[in-house]
Design a protein around this motif. Structure first.
Motif, short mmCIF file in Angstrom:
data_model
loop_
_atom_site.label_atom_id
_atom_site.label_comp_id
_atom_site.label_asym_id
_atom_site.label_seq_id
_atom_site.Cartn_x
_atom_site.Cartn_y
_atom_site.Cartn_z
N PRO A 54 -11.74 64.16 20.09
CA PRO A 54 -12.91 64.67 20.95
C PRO A 54 -12.17 65.50 22.20
O PRO A 54 -12.60 66.47 22.62
CB PRO A 54 -13.57 63.40 21.17
N PHE A 55 -10.96 65.18 22.57
CA PHE A 55 -10.44 65.44 23.76
C PHE A 55 -9.92 66.94 23.44
O PHE A 55 -9.92 67.89 24.15
CB PHE A 55 -9.25 64.55 24.27
N LEU A 56 -9.45 67.10 22.09
CA LEU A 56 -8.95 68.40 21.84
C LEU A 56 -10.06 69.24 21.16
O LEU A 56 -10.20 70.65 21.16
CB LEU A 56 -7.95 68.44 20.55
N LEU A 57 -11.03 68.74 20.87
CA LEU A 57 -12.35 69.45 20.35
C LEU A 57 -13.14 70.47 21.30
O LEU A 57 -13.06 69.83 22.41
CB LEU A 57 -13.51 68.64 19.92
N PRO A 58 -13.35 71.50 20.85
CA PRO A 58 -13.86 72.61 22.04
C PRO A 58 -15.07 72.05 22.40
O PRO A 58 -15.92 71.73 21.43
CB PRO A 58 -13.97 73.85 21.02
N MET A 109 -5.04 84.56 23.12
CA MET A 109 -5.25 84.23 24.58
C MET A 109 -4.74 82.68 24.87
O MET A 109 -4.04 82.24 25.59
CB MET A 109 -6.69 84.32 25.13
N ALA A 110 -5.08 81.85 23.70
CA ALA A 110 -4.82 80.38 23.70
C ALA A 110 -3.01 80.41 23.63
O ALA A 110 -2.46 79.61 24.35
CB ALA A 110 -5.21 79.68 22.70
N LEU A 111 -2.51 81.13 22.84
CA LEU A 111 -1.22 80.99 22.84
C LEU A 111 -0.32 81.52 24.08
O LEU A 111 0.51 80.91 24.26
CB LEU A 111 -0.79 81.74 21.28
N THR A 112 -0.83 82.60 24.62
CA THR A 112 -0.31 83.13 25.89
C THR A 112 -0.69 82.00 27.04
O THR A 112 0.34 81.64 27.72
CB THR A 112 -0.95 84.08 26.19
N ALA A 159 -4.99 74.07 22.62
CA ALA A 159 -6.62 73.77 22.01
C ALA A 159 -7.67 73.74 23.19
O ALA A 159 -8.67 74.25 22.97
CB ALA A 159 -6.52 72.11 21.68
N GLN A 160 -7.18 73.36 24.42
CA GLN A 160 -8.18 73.39 25.58
C GLN A 160 -8.40 74.99 25.85
O GLN A 160 -9.59 75.21 26.18
CB GLN A 160 -7.57 72.75 26.81
N SER A 161 -7.48 75.72 25.89
CA SER A 161 -7.62 77.22 26.10
C SER A 161 -8.49 77.87 24.96
O SER A 161 -9.48 78.60 25.31
CB SER A 161 -6.13 77.76 26.36
N MET A 162 -8.15 77.47 23.95
CA MET A 162 -9.09 78.06 22.71
C MET A 162 -10.53 77.73 22.80
O MET A 162 -11.24 78.70 22.62
CB MET A 162 -8.49 77.28 21.27
N GLY A 163 -10.75 76.57 23.54
CA GLY A 163 -12.31 76.34 23.51
C GLY A 163 -12.85 76.33 24.69
O GLY A 163 -14.03 75.90 24.96
N ASP A 164 -12.21 77.06 25.77
CA ASP A 164 -12.71 77.15 27.13
C ASP A 164 -13.81 78.17 27.00
O ASP A 164 -14.02 79.23 26.17
CB ASP A 164 -11.64 77.95 27.96
N LEU A 165 -14.79 77.79 27.87
CA LEU A 165 -16.07 78.52 28.18
C LEU A 165 -16.45 78.57 29.55
O LEU A 165 -17.53 78.50 29.85
CB LEU A 165 -17.30 77.98 27.14
N VAL A 186 -12.95 74.95 15.63
CA VAL A 186 -12.34 73.87 15.01
C VAL A 186 -10.99 73.78 14.48
O VAL A 186 -10.00 73.35 14.62
CB VAL A 186 -13.02 72.76 14.44
N ALA A 187 -10.85 74.67 13.29
CA ALA A 187 -9.71 74.67 12.36
C ALA A 187 -8.58 75.41 13.19
O ALA A 187 -7.47 74.97 13.23
CB ALA A 187 -10.19 75.40 11.29
N ILE A 188 -8.86 76.52 14.26
CA ILE A 188 -7.97 77.31 15.00
C ILE A 188 -7.46 76.25 15.93
O ILE A 188 -6.07 76.21 15.98
CB ILE A 188 -8.47 78.44 15.62
N SER A 189 -8.47 75.40 16.59
CA SER A 189 -7.99 74.81 17.62
C SER A 189 -6.94 73.52 17.08
O SER A 189 -5.90 73.26 17.75
CB SER A 189 -9.00 74.01 18.29
N PHE A 190 -7.30 73.02 16.08
CA PHE A 190 -6.22 71.72 15.83
C PHE A 190 -4.98 72.29 15.05
O PHE A 190 -4.12 71.71 14.90
CB PHE A 190 -7.05 70.77 14.82
N SER A 191 -5.10 73.46 14.39
CA SER A 191 -3.91 74.09 13.87
C SER A 191 -3.11 74.47 14.96
O SER A 191 -1.76 74.32 14.98
CB SER A 191 -4.33 75.41 13.08
#
Length: 516
Positions: free
Chosen positions: A90-94, A324-327, A453-459, A497-502
């Motif tokens: 859950p902490f990593l989940l977008p 953006m998440a990788l950067t 993971a947090q950047s990937m799910g940021d809104l 979810v797949a990208i964030s956890f990957s």
């Protein structure tokens, strides 16, 4: 020689200055733009609701984490490691994905609501205070549990073995071993969760929004995005910044202190008690796993069917978000490593550098975004810089977490290897390659995975800046859910979810692979 202050690390000082300029500069911009100095009745209500929901969410998360962490600490069973690992999900989940899962379970057509209706029981609404608190607990119960579980594991196992040998009752073990640890650890966990709940923008956007359920961050968003009242947005952002800064200052006072001595780093012994206590621990773990996993399972079940038919615009947004998440992760990890090494080396400005590293915690992403919006607006269109600004803010917000993961290991590295490296004249790139990176690989990998993971799910920031051509995947999902296109939103959530956890697994596994 080793006790004398080291030369100043110029790169660390420069980075510290950049962080201070980013956070304090945006705060100054907000203060200068705030041409209104009184809160309306609705804004006082938003302030009260913000503090109330954050305090209640932190209290429930902390209290519920105690029996769960205790059950995991004193029970050894097959699959325990997997459950502890799942606690990080859950902490990593977008957040936007978790919100869709919460709606699928507790919403008007959710499985819990349907079950209560079938039993002719009242079906409370998910919207309002109850929905905000429920979702905050969903996110922060695992975090509290991991903090407290680390506290249990920090107690030398020899203390528990001695208690077993003396046949001490459970109440005596709790009073003499567990309660002193909780007294040190629990206040800090509460403050951390309180700070996180203060800035839960997406949660309040989805489940709040009404006159009685508006947070400060949501009021800032409404003032800036819909009313375009820059003075009002600046005033509210200053207020939010002040509350977060006070919370960070309070959190710094609660640092767990070791008080049990050293041990031989053995695993905690399994509790020999059986019967009622064993059944109680089993029920607690089962309910916790169900509470945390069912929303995610509902999203996956609803979204897998439409996964292959996603439109090209969503795939483009996914590629954009991944880059953006990788950067952001690489910037956060590089910055945190630079600052942690400088602090660990006992530089003259160590306290100043450490303060600068933690400074972004005093401002949420939305507050930083609001300040940058006000700074950029006279010179260029904020939408033109949506992506780089989002990357910068996400990196800054993730840096303190990675810094805290690195700092203890960096201090140990300096204490254990500084003299040897000096004797061998190991420095510069060679020292980084052969000593620093291998020894710090694990916290670097974990910090990079969390940041990605947090950047990937940021809104947060992107909601202020993005246009149609710069929308990220979380923003696209939010728009689909807002248009009640839940099937497409669930399918896009599966992709997110797949990208964030990957990304998390890529960084975390890389750190474990490199680590000695």
């Amino acid at each position: 020689m080793a006790n004398h202050p080291r030369p100043l690390n110029l790169s660390a000082l420069l980075l510290s200055a950049v962080l201070a300029a980013l956070v304090l500069g945006t705060a100054l911009a907000l203060a200068l733009r705030a041409d209104q100095f009184s809160l309306r009745a609705a804004e006082w209500a938003a302030l009260r609701f913000t503090l109330h929901q954050a305090a209640l969410s932190a209290l429930l998360s902390s209290l519920l984490a105690i029996p769960l962490a205790r059950a995991l600490a004193r029970r050894h069973f097959w699959g325990r490691g997997a459950i502890v690992t799942l606690l990080g999900a859950p902490f990593l989940l977008p957040i936007v994905v978790a919100v869709i899962g919460i709606l699928a379970v507790y919403g008007r057509t959710g499985i819990v609501t349907q079950a209560l209706s079938a039993l002719h029981l009242p079906t409370p609404s998910i919207f309002g205070m109850q929905g905000v608190v429920l979702t905050n607990v969903f996110f922060n119960l695992p975090l509290c549990t991991r903090i407290l579980l680390n506290g249990w594991q920090a107690i030398p196992s020899e203390r528990f073995r001695l208690a077993q040998t003396l046949n001490l009752p459970t109440s005596a073990r709790f009073r003499h071993l567990e309660w002193p640890m909780l007294r040190q650890t629990l206040p800090g966990a509460w403050v951390v969760v309180f700070l996180l709940c203060l800035t839960s923008f997406v949660v309040s956007l989805t489940f709040g929004g009404g006159p009685k359920a508006t947070t400060l961050e949501l009021a800032i968003y409404q003032a800036l995005r819909f009313d375009f009242d820059l003075g009002r947005a600046a005033l509210l952002a200053c207020l939010q910044f002040t509350i977060c800064a006070l919370s960070v200052t309070l959190a710094a006072r609660f640092v767990p202190l070791a008080g049990f001595g050293i041990g031989q780093d053995r695993a905690l012994p399994s509790d020999r008690t059986s019967g009622l206590l064993l059944t109680l621990d089993t029920v607690i773990i089962t309910l916790a796993v169900a509470f945390l996993m069912v929303p995610l399972i509902m999203v996956l079940q609803a979204g897998v069917a439409g996964f292959t038919s996603l439109p090209i615009t969503l795939w483009q947004a996914a590629v954009r978000s991944t880059g953006m998440a990788l950067t952001s992760a690489l910037l956060a990890v590089s910055g945190a490593l630079t600052l942690a090494l400088a602090v660990a080396a006992h530089a003259r400005a160590a306290a100043l550098i450490e303060a600068a590293a933690m400074l972004p915690l005093a401002a949420s992403g939305l507050v930083l975004g609001t300040g940058i919006f006000l700074i950029l607006r006279p010179f260029t269109s904020p939408e033109a810089l949506a992506l780089p600004v989002t990357v910068l803010v996400n990196a800054a917000i993730a840096l303190p977490i990675t810094f805290r993961l690195l700092l203890p290991e960096a201090r140990s590295l300096h204490a254990d290897y500084a003299r040897l490296a000096a004797t061998l004249n190991l420095q510069g790139t060679a020292k980084l390659r052969w000593l620093t990176l291998p020894r710090l690989a694990r916290p670097l990998g974990l910090g990079g995975g969390i940041a990605a993971a947090q950047s990937m799910g940021d809104l947060g920031v992107i909601a202020l800046f993005a246009g149609d051509d710069t929308a990220t995947l979380p923003l696209m999902i939010s728009r689909l859910a807002g248009a009640y296109r839940m099937t497409e939103a669930a399918a896009a959530s599966v992709l997110l979810v797949a990208i964030s956890f990957s990304l998390f697994a890529l960084f975390d596994r890389g750190g474990r692979y490199v680590a000695p």
